[in-house]
Each structure stands twice: as C-alpha cells, then as structure tokens.
Design a protein around this motif. Structure first.
Motif, PDB file in Angstrom:
ATOM      1  N   ILE A 178       0.840  -1.210   0.000  1.00  0.00           N
ATOM      2  CA  ILE A 178       0.000   0.000   0.000  1.00  0.00           C
ATOM      3  C   ILE A 178       0.867   1.249   0.000  1.00  0.00           C
ATOM      4  O   ILE A 178       0.630   2.200  -0.749  1.00  0.00           O
ATOM      5  CB  ILE A 178      -0.953  -0.007   1.216  1.00  0.00           C
ATOM      6  N   LEU A 179       1.902   1.244   0.838  1.00  0.00           N
ATOM      7  CA  LEU A 179       2.804   2.385   0.928  1.00  0.00           C
ATOM      8  C   LEU A 179       3.529   2.612  -0.393  1.00  0.00           C
ATOM      9  O   LEU A 179       3.655   3.746  -0.867  1.00  0.00           O
ATOM     10  CB  LEU A 179       3.826   2.158   2.057  1.00  0.00           C
ATOM     11  N   PHE A 180       3.984   1.520  -1.004  1.00  0.00           N
ATOM     12  CA  PHE A 180       4.704   1.620  -2.280  1.00  0.00           C
ATOM     13  C   PHE A 180       3.805   2.208  -3.358  1.00  0.00           C
ATOM     14  O   PHE A 180       4.195   3.103  -4.102  1.00  0.00           O
ATOM     15  CB  PHE A 180       5.198   0.236  -2.701  1.00  0.00           C
ATOM     16  N   ASN A 181       2.562   1.731  -3.416  1.00  0.00           N
ATOM     17  CA  ASN A 181       1.635   2.213  -4.431  1.00  0.00           C
ATOM     18  C   ASN A 181       1.276   3.678  -4.223  1.00  0.00           C
ATOM     19  O   ASN A 181       1.123   4.441  -5.175  1.00  0.00           O
ATOM     20  CB  ASN A 181       0.350   1.376  -4.433  1.00  0.00           C
ATOM     21  N   SER A 182       1.146   4.068  -2.941  1.00  0.00           N
ATOM     22  CA  SER A 182       0.769   5.455  -2.664  1.00  0.00           C
ATOM     23  C   SER A 182       1.896   6.410  -2.995  1.00  0.00           C
ATOM     24  O   SER A 182       1.664   7.561  -3.342  1.00  0.00           O
ATOM     25  CB  SER A 182       0.369   5.617  -1.186  1.00  0.00           C
ATOM     26  N   CYS A 183       3.139   5.941  -2.898  1.00  0.00           N
ATOM     27  CA  CYS A 183       4.292   6.804  -3.147  1.00  0.00           C
ATOM     28  C   CYS A 183       4.752   6.770  -4.599  1.00  0.00           C
ATOM     29  O   CYS A 183       5.187   7.784  -5.144  1.00  0.00           O
ATOM     30  CB  CYS A 183       5.467   6.411  -2.255  1.00  0.00           C
ATOM     31  N   PHE A 184       4.670   5.620  -5.219  1.00  0.00           N
ATOM     32  CA  PHE A 184       5.299   5.465  -6.531  1.00  0.00           C
ATOM     33  C   PHE A 184       4.347   5.031  -7.646  1.00  0.00           C
ATOM     34  O   PHE A 184       4.704   5.026  -8.804  1.00  0.00           O
ATOM     35  CB  PHE A 184       6.435   4.431  -6.450  1.00  0.00           C
ATOM     36  N   GLY A 185       3.153   4.663  -7.314  1.00  0.00           N
ATOM     37  CA  GLY A 185       2.267   4.141  -8.351  1.00  0.00           C
ATOM     38  C   GLY A 185       0.882   4.717  -8.250  1.00  0.00           C
ATOM     39  O   GLY A 185       0.548   5.471  -7.344  1.00  0.00           O
ATOM     40  N   GLY A 186       0.054   4.359  -9.202  1.00  0.00           N
ATOM     41  CA  GLY A 186      -1.331   4.791  -9.197  1.00  0.00           C
ATOM     42  C   GLY A 186      -1.506   6.222  -9.660  1.00  0.00           C
ATOM     43  O   GLY A 186      -0.552   6.963  -9.832  1.00  0.00           O
ATOM     44  N   ASP A 187      -2.766   6.588  -9.880  1.00  0.00           N
ATOM     45  CA  ASP A 187      -3.083   7.940 -10.316  1.00  0.00           C
ATOM     46  C   ASP A 187      -2.950   8.916  -9.165  1.00  0.00           C
ATOM     47  O   ASP A 187      -3.250   8.599  -8.013  1.00  0.00           O
ATOM     48  CB  ASP A 187      -4.523   7.988 -10.841  1.00  0.00           C
ATOM     49  N   LYS A 188      -2.525  10.125  -9.497  1.00  0.00           N
ATOM     50  CA  LYS A 188      -2.484  11.173  -8.493  1.00  0.00           C
ATOM     51  C   LYS A 188      -3.903  11.651  -8.218  1.00  0.00           C
ATOM     52  O   LYS A 188      -4.790  11.562  -9.057  1.00  0.00           O
ATOM     53  CB  LYS A 188      -1.626  12.342  -8.995  1.00  0.00           C
ATOM     54  N   THR A 189      -4.099  12.191  -7.026  1.00  0.00           N
ATOM     55  CA  THR A 189      -5.427  12.672  -6.653  1.00  0.00           C
ATOM     56  C   THR A 189      -5.700  14.030  -7.314  1.00  0.00           C
ATOM     57  O   THR A 189      -4.780  14.713  -7.772  1.00  0.00           O
ATOM     58  CB  THR A 189      -5.545  12.839  -5.136  1.00  0.00           C
ATOM     59  N   ASP A 190      -6.986  14.428  -7.329  1.00  0.00           N
ATOM     60  CA  ASP A 190      -7.361  15.729  -7.866  1.00  0.00           C
ATOM     61  C   ASP A 190      -6.632  16.847  -7.123  1.00  0.00           C
ATOM     62  O   ASP A 190      -6.208  17.835  -7.727  1.00  0.00           O
ATOM     63  CB  ASP A 190      -8.870  15.930  -7.749  1.00  0.00           C
ATOM     64  N   GLU A 191      -6.496  16.698  -5.801  1.00  0.00           N
ATOM     65  CA  GLU A 191      -5.843  17.726  -4.994  1.00  0.00           C
ATOM     66  C   GLU A 191      -4.370  17.878  -5.364  1.00  0.00           C
ATOM     67  O   GLU A 191      -3.861  18.999  -5.457  1.00  0.00           O
ATOM     68  CB  GLU A 191      -5.959  17.380  -3.493  1.00  0.00           C
ATOM     69  N   GLU A 192      -3.697  16.767  -5.597  1.00  0.00           N
ATOM     70  CA  GLU A 192      -2.279  16.818  -5.984  1.00  0.00           C
ATOM     71  C   GLU A 192      -2.100  17.468  -7.359  1.00  0.00           C
ATOM     72  O   GLU A 192      -1.200  18.284  -7.566  1.00  0.00           O
ATOM     73  CB  GLU A 192      -1.688  15.401  -5.993  1.00  0.00           C
ATOM     74  N   LEU A 193      -2.972  17.121  -8.286  1.00  0.00           N
ATOM     75  CA  LEU A 193      -2.880  17.664  -9.637  1.00  0.00           C
ATOM     76  C   LEU A 193      -3.244  19.152  -9.659  1.00  0.00           C
ATOM     77  O   LEU A 193      -2.661  19.930 -10.413  1.00  0.00           O
ATOM     78  CB  LEU A 193      -3.802  16.877 -10.568  1.00  0.00           C
ATOM     79  N   LEU A 194      -4.188  19.556  -8.791  1.00  0.00           N
ATOM     80  CA  LEU A 194      -4.549  20.963  -8.674  1.00  0.00           C
ATOM     81  C   LEU A 194      -3.380  21.770  -8.114  1.00  0.00           C
ATOM     82  O   LEU A 194      -3.076  22.876  -8.603  1.00  0.00           O
ATOM     83  CB  LEU A 194      -5.778  21.113  -7.771  1.00  0.00           C
ATOM     84  N   ALA A 195      -2.710  21.227  -7.104  1.00  0.00           N
ATOM     85  CA  ALA A 195      -1.556  21.901  -6.508  1.00  0.00           C
ATOM     86  C   ALA A 195      -0.433  22.070  -7.536  1.00  0.00           C
ATOM     87  O   ALA A 195       0.242  23.107  -7.574  1.00  0.00           O
ATOM     88  CB  ALA A 195      -1.055  21.110  -5.300  1.00  0.00           C
ATOM     89  N   LYS A 196      -0.260  21.072  -8.392  1.00  0.00           N
ATOM     90  CA  LYS A 196       0.763  21.153  -9.441  1.00  0.00           C
ATOM     91  C   LYS A 196       0.436  22.273 -10.424  1.00  0.00           C
ATOM     92  O   LYS A 196       1.315  23.029 -10.846  1.00  0.00           O
ATOM     93  CB  LYS A 196       0.846  19.809 -10.177  1.00  0.00           C
ATOM     94  N   ASP A 197      -0.829  22.403 -10.798  1.00  0.00           N
ATOM     95  CA  ASP A 197      -1.249  23.470 -11.702  1.00  0.00           C
ATOM     96  C   ASP A 197      -1.003  24.847 -11.100  1.00  0.00           C
ATOM     97  O   ASP A 197      -0.618  25.792 -11.806  1.00  0.00           O
ATOM     98  CB  ASP A 197      -2.739  23.319 -12.041  1.00  0.00           C
ATOM     99  N   LYS A 198      -1.228  24.977  -9.800  1.00  0.00           N
ATOM    100  CA  LYS A 198      -1.025  26.270  -9.134  1.00  0.00           C
ATOM    101  C   LYS A 198       0.441  26.685  -9.204  1.00  0.00           C
ATOM    102  O   LYS A 198       0.756  27.861  -9.411  1.00  0.00           O
ATOM    103  CB  LYS A 198      -1.489  26.188  -7.681  1.00  0.00           C
ATOM    104  N   LYS A 199       1.342  25.736  -9.050  1.00  0.00           N
ATOM    105  CA  LYS A 199       2.777  26.032  -9.160  1.00  0.00           C
ATOM    106  C   LYS A 199       3.135  26.434 -10.595  1.00  0.00           C
ATOM    107  O   LYS A 199       3.927  27.343 -10.816  1.00  0.00           O
ATOM    108  CB  LYS A 199       3.594  24.810  -8.725  1.00  0.00           C
ATOM    109  N   THR A 200       2.538  25.734 -11.556  1.00  0.00           N
ATOM    110  CA  THR A 200       2.796  26.047 -12.963  1.00  0.00           C
ATOM    111  C   THR A 200       2.315  27.452 -13.299  1.00  0.00           C
ATOM    112  O   THR A 200       2.972  28.186 -14.049  1.00  0.00           O
ATOM    113  CB  THR A 200       2.091  25.025 -13.877  1.00  0.00           C
ATOM    114  N   LEU A 201       1.166  27.842 -12.739  1.00  0.00           N
ATOM    115  CA  LEU A 201       0.620  29.173 -12.983  1.00  0.00           C
ATOM    116  C   LEU A 201       1.586  30.252 -12.513  1.00  0.00           C
ATOM    117  O   LEU A 201       1.868  31.214 -13.240  1.00  0.00           O
ATOM    118  CB  LEU A 201      -0.725  29.333 -12.269  1.00  0.00           C
ATOM    119  N   VAL A 202       2.112  30.097 -11.313  1.00  0.00           N
ATOM    120  CA  VAL A 202       3.045  31.087 -10.756  1.00  0.00           C
ATOM    121  C   VAL A 202       4.270  31.226 -11.655  1.00  0.00           C
ATOM    122  O   VAL A 202       4.741  32.338 -11.928  1.00  0.00           O
ATOM    123  CB  VAL A 202       3.465  30.695  -9.317  1.00  0.00           C
TER     124      VAL A 202
END
Length: 432
Positions: free
Chosen positions: A12-36
């Motif tokens: 579970i820990l491995f998948n949460s850190c290295f695998g699977g889709d990112k959450t909406d919140e994580e992807l939103l935070a990434k967009d905010k950094k890109t905007l700046v």
C-alpha cells in the motif's frame, strides 16, 4: 499473519508513493505552481511596473522600507508617464523613454518581488483629486475593490494585441474569487478564469473554477443574470434560458478540461459533461459549430457513424474553420465512412481539434463584447479612465520597446544623432 499484514502495508505504501493515479488535490496543486511560474515574463513585468506606478502614486512611503527607498524614483517616472497621450506621439521624447528605461532597470528587482496589492487600489488612484485627506481603503473593503479591478482587467485585456493573454492570466492569478460573495459577478469571473486556465493547459485549475460555478448555478436556478445576458449578447433569452445557457457553457469547458486529462475516469466524466451540454443547448434551441463538433464526437464514441457524418458535414460549413481545417475535416468524413467499429478516431479529428473549435467560438463571442459600453451601462466606477489608461499603456509600450529593446538601441542612437549633436552622448550617460 503478521508477515502478511506487514507485506500488505508495504504494498500500500509503495503504491501510494510510486504508483497509481495522483489525486485531484495533488494535480490541482501542481497546476497552481505552474501558474506562478508562467507569469514571470518581461511583458507581464512591464505591465506590473505600470500598475505599480499608478497605485503607488497615492501611497505613503510607509508601505515598506523597499518602497520608501524607491518612492522618489517611482514618483518621477509616474510624473513623466502621466503626461503621455496616445494621440500625441511627441508627448514623450526619445530621451524620456530611455530615462524611464534606466529607472525601470534600477527598480527591476523591487518590481519583480513586490505585490502590487500592497498599494492603494486603482479606484483610489484614478479618483486621487477627490480622495485627499480621506482614509485609504483597507481590509475586506480593499480586497473586494481590488478583486473587482483584477477581474475586470483580466477580461478587457485578453483581446488586446499588445497586452493579451499573458497579462490577462496575471490579472487572473491576482484575483481571489473566494473572497467575493456568491453572485452572478463571481460566477462570470470564475467562468472566465476557467476559460483562460484551459487555454494555458492548466486543466485542473480550470476544472476547479468551473465545478464551483456549476454547483452555484444548480443551487440558484431562479437568480437573475443580467450581466450574463449583456456579456454574451443573449438579449433574446429570458432569465430561465440565460441560466440554462450559462450552465451549458460551464459543462462544455469542464468537459474539455476532463477530456484533456490523462486518467480514464476523467474521460468518462468528460462524456457526461458533454451530454449535459447538449441537453441544455437543445432546451434553448442552440445550433452552432460547437454543438455539431460535440455531437459528432459523441456519435463516434457510440459507433453511430451516420449521425456523426451528418454533424461533421454541418461543421464543415463553419466560418470559424480555416480552408485547411475544412479540407482535413473532409478527409475525416471519408475516414468515418470507412471506419470499422471499435477503431480509434483518426489523428486530426481528436480532442485537440474539438477544443480548438470551442476556444475559437468563445473568443469570437468575447471579441464582439463592447467592454467599455457594458461597464458604463453597469455603472462601473472610472470605466472611462480605465480604458484611457489601457489605451495609453498599449501605445506607450510600443514606443518604449521601440526605443529600449536591445536590438533597437543602435537604431535609437541613429535617430538621436539625426536630431542633434551630443544627444547620443546624453543617452549613453543615461544607460551607464
């Protein structure tokens, strides 16, 4: 048992850190950094410099130690620029432009690192003669006024050839819709921001804005929408139809946001948004290129080739498409006729083409808006001054770049030499 439990926790820990889709919140935070990171261009910095000059003109030197250090320089530059008239190209001399350039370079780091919202609002600056001795706006009142200013400017500069989308995006980044009361104004602002973020491929930021709009529209079906009718020129629609129209446009662009995302769940949700867009549009009798493009896309997904071809043929008549696009669309129609069930769409008629049609449509709508007339009819304070300032800024920036860009400095020197001996020596002194 303990070993199995430990192994499960590790997986579970491995998948949460290295695998699977990112959450909406994580992807939103990434967009905010890109905007700046995307609003640090020279064009934005020059625009920000102009706004700080105006807003700082009515500020006290106690704003910050850095401001106190540059206040005399800012006042001097503002005094020069405030005399500029776009109808009189000689209201500033070549030496004036180069002197402003020298002061700008001196203050460049200060301008870059300073938040323009530290200073009084544009409203107070435009109304300076009537605000002498009055208390400067502060707290929630100031936040509200400058939020409205940022949102209005983000709308009226987007179609400017010389200012354009970069600056509009900067104004959007400075706006904080969450500080505005829920209202039609806030909803239009968030729709506009969502559209701009979509254009810049900030799909998660765009989806966040538009999703809040849809929630508000769903909860306020009976609210009057006069600004929406005026902005989209829907004077022939009643209030219920206007609500449906705005609801449909929000679902349309949220659908495009989701279509551009990478996860399978996002495409599924996009198709739901497109279905809602078509359902809303048919309620109010809309029939245009955006409708035809979405219809054809959904029909292709549902393996209804005959209906898809009918929609594509309508789309081919659109004035929004170039001759080359129409030619390639014709190729797509031939492809669909011979397309085997289950085959993916061809390379041209895909989500990027779809979004391009919708974007062109929206920009064509915005281009028809007489923003100054609209704002004056809605009694927005200092509309005339704001448009005069933007017109002057457009003209000023043209001349400023003409005389101070590195590739044009040599030409500038030649012009000065033609005007009289010794002027070029003065210019070199200013640039030292």
């Amino acid at each position: 048992m303990k070993k199995n439990l430990l192994l499960l926790l590790i997986v579970i820990l491995f998948n949460s850190c290295f695998g699977g889709d990112k959450t909406d919140e994580e992807l939103l935070a990434k967009d905010k950094k890109t905007l700046v990171a995307s609003i640090n261009s020279d064009k934005v910095l020059s625009y920000k410099f102009g706004k700080i000059l105006i807003r700082a003109s009515v500020a006290k030197d106690t704003v910050s130690p850095e401001f106190a250090e540059f206040k005399s320089d800012l006042d001097r530059v503002f005094s020069k620029i405030s005399k500029y008239n776009s109808n009189d190209q000689e209201s500033l001399s070549v030496l004036d432009y180069i002197s402003i350039y020298r002061d700008y370079k001196k203050m460049e780091n200060f301008i870059m690192e300073t938040d323009e919202d530290e200073f009084p609002t544009l409203l107070e600056a435009f109304n300076a003669s009537n605000t002498q001795g009055k208390k400067i706006l502060a707290g929630k009142e100031k936040e509200y006024v400058q939020n409205i200013e940022h949102s209005v400017l983000s709308a009226i500069v987007i179609l400017s050839r010389d200012i354009g989308k970069e600056v509009s995006l900067y104004e959007c980044s400075k706006t904080k819709p969450e500080l505005l009361p829920d209202s039609e104004i806030k909803t239009l602002l968030q729709y506009f921001r969502g559209f701009l973020f979509f254009e810049k491929k900030l799909y998660y930021l765009s989806e966040d804005e538009i999703s809040r709009n849809i929630d508000w529209l769903n909860a306020n079906e009976g609210v009057d929408l006069p600004y929406t009718r005026a902005m989209f020129q829907w004077g022939n629609l009643n209030n219920e139809q206007t609500h449906i129209g705005l609801h449909s446009l929000n679902h349309l662009f949220r659908g495009f946001d989701r279509l551009m995302m990478e996860r399978d769940i996002d495409e599924e949700r996009a198709l739901e948004d497109f279905e809602m867009f078509l359902e809303d549009s048919k309620k109010i009798g809309l029939d245009n290129e955006v409708i035809w493009s979405i219809e054809s896309y959904l029909y292709l997904k549902k393996e209804k080739n005959d209906k898809a071809i009918a929609a594509l043929k309508k789309l081919k008549t659109s004035d929004l498409l170039s001759a080359k696009e129409k030619e390639r669309l014709g190729e797509s129609i031939v492809y669909v006729k011979n397309r085997e069930p289950g085959k993916v769409l061809n390379g041209f008629y895909d989500k990027y083409f779809l979004s391009k049609i919708a974007t062109k449509y929206m920009l064509s709508l915005l281009a028809e808006v007489d923003w100054q007339k609209l704002m004056e009819e809605q009694n927005v304070p200092h509309t005339k001054e704001m448009f005069t300032a933007i017109e002057n800024f457009n003209s000023f920036i043209k001349n400023y770049n003409k005389y101070t860009s590195s590739e044009n400095l040599e030409k500038t020197g030649e012009e000065l030499l033609q005007q009289g001996e010794g002027l070029w020596d003065k210019t070199k002194g200013l640039l030292d």
